[in-house]
Design a protein around this motif. Structure first.
Motif, PDB file in Angstrom:
ATOM      1  N   LYS A 105       0.426   2.140   1.952  1.00 37.41           N
ATOM      2  CA  LYS A 105       0.329   3.446   1.282  1.00 37.41           C
ATOM      3  C   LYS A 105       1.197   3.498   0.022  1.00 37.41           C
ATOM      4  N   GLY A 106       1.882   2.396  -0.288  1.00 34.44           N
ATOM      5  CA  GLY A 106       2.721   2.355  -1.480  1.00 34.44           C
ATOM      6  C   GLY A 106       4.045   3.071  -1.313  1.00 34.44           C
ATOM      7  N   GLN A 107       4.604   3.042  -0.120  1.00 32.26           N
ATOM      8  CA  GLN A 107       5.874   3.716   0.121  1.00 32.26           C
ATOM      9  C   GLN A 107       7.008   2.708   0.195  1.00 32.26           C
TER      10      GLN A 107
ATOM     11  N   LEU B 129       6.063  -3.043  -5.808  1.00 28.54           N
ATOM     12  CA  LEU B 129       5.392  -1.985  -5.060  1.00 28.54           C
ATOM     13  C   LEU B 129       5.629  -0.625  -5.729  1.00 28.54           C
TER      14      LEU B 129
ATOM     15  N   SER C 175       2.702   1.699  -7.269  1.00 21.41           N
ATOM     16  CA  SER C 175       2.585   3.112  -6.885  1.00 21.41           C
ATOM     17  C   SER C 175       2.572   4.008  -8.116  1.00 21.41           C
TER      18      SER C 175
ATOM     19  N   LYS D 120      -0.800   3.576  -9.970  1.00 20.39           N
ATOM     20  CA  LYS D 120      -1.884   4.268  -9.270  1.00 20.39           C
ATOM     21  C   LYS D 120      -1.875   5.754  -9.587  1.00 20.39           C
ATOM     22  N   LYS D 121      -0.692   6.319  -9.616  1.00 18.51           N
ATOM     23  CA  LYS D 121      -0.562   7.766  -9.815  1.00 18.51           C
ATOM     24  C   LYS D 121      -0.742   8.152 -11.286  1.00 18.51           C
TER      25      LYS D 121
ATOM     26  N   LEU E  22       8.560   9.008  -7.278  1.00 20.20           N
ATOM     27  CA  LEU E  22       8.900   7.705  -6.710  1.00 20.20           C
ATOM     28  C   LEU E  22      10.073   7.798  -5.732  1.00 20.20           C
TER      29      LEU E  22
ATOM     30  N   ARG F  56       8.636   8.816  -2.576  1.00 19.74           N
ATOM     31  CA  ARG F  56       7.928   7.692  -1.964  1.00 19.74           C
ATOM     32  C   ARG F  56       8.881   6.699  -1.303  1.00 19.74           C
TER      33      ARG F  56
END
Length: 153
Positions: A71-73, A106, A110, A113-114, A133, A136
């Motif tokens: 999930k990109g966390q 990562l 993330s 993507k956003k 971030l 996240r």
């Protein structure tokens, strides 16, 4: 077939819960206690499940880590979530040993993507991206790396 939940034993309830998804030991304990089973019953069932390998906090943590990474966390968020599920710090550390994740990349993925593009933005927008971030689960160095535009010099 329809089951009457009040007639299920503690063991049956535990197995039914575990058939749907993985649980950490403490999380399953809380779930069974919430259904009104005695501490004695719960203890026996947890030992039974543990002996058969149905519950294993390290494997549970590894599964959770994989899901959160996909999930990109970041690591901070993942550790916090595992602590909320009552997984011990030792088990969390052992679970993370199996992952060779580049948290900097990562964080960048993330962010991309956003926000699609990472060119220099006004301070207010930059602060908003930092907060995203942080939420996240990335640390400040990872966030700085993620939000620094690539220079093709």
């Amino acid at each position: 077939m329809y089951f009457n939940h009040q007639k299920l034993s503690c063991k049956e309830t535990a197995l039914q819960l575990l058939s749907r998804r993985d649980y950490g030991e403490q999380e399953l304990h809380r779930k069974l206690a919430g259904k009104g089973f005695s501490e004695n019953e719960i203890g026996e069932v947890l030992a039974y499940c543990h002996d058969l390998g149905y519950i294993d906090d390290i494997k549970f943590a590894q599964s959770q880590i994989r899901q959160h990474i996909s999930k990109g966390q970041g690591e901070i968020r993942i550790r916090q979530e595992l602590k909320q599920k009552s997984v011990s710090e030792t088990d969390i550390d052992m679970a993370f040993q199996d992952f060779d994740t580049d948290w900097y990349e990562l964080a960048r993925i993330s962010a991309m993507k956003k926000y699609r593009v990472l060119e220099t933005v006004e301070p207010k927008e930059y602060a908003r991206r930092v907060r995203f971030l942080q939420y996240r689960g990335f640390d400040f160095e990872q966030i700085q790396y993620a939000l620094t535009p690539d220079s093709d010099e």
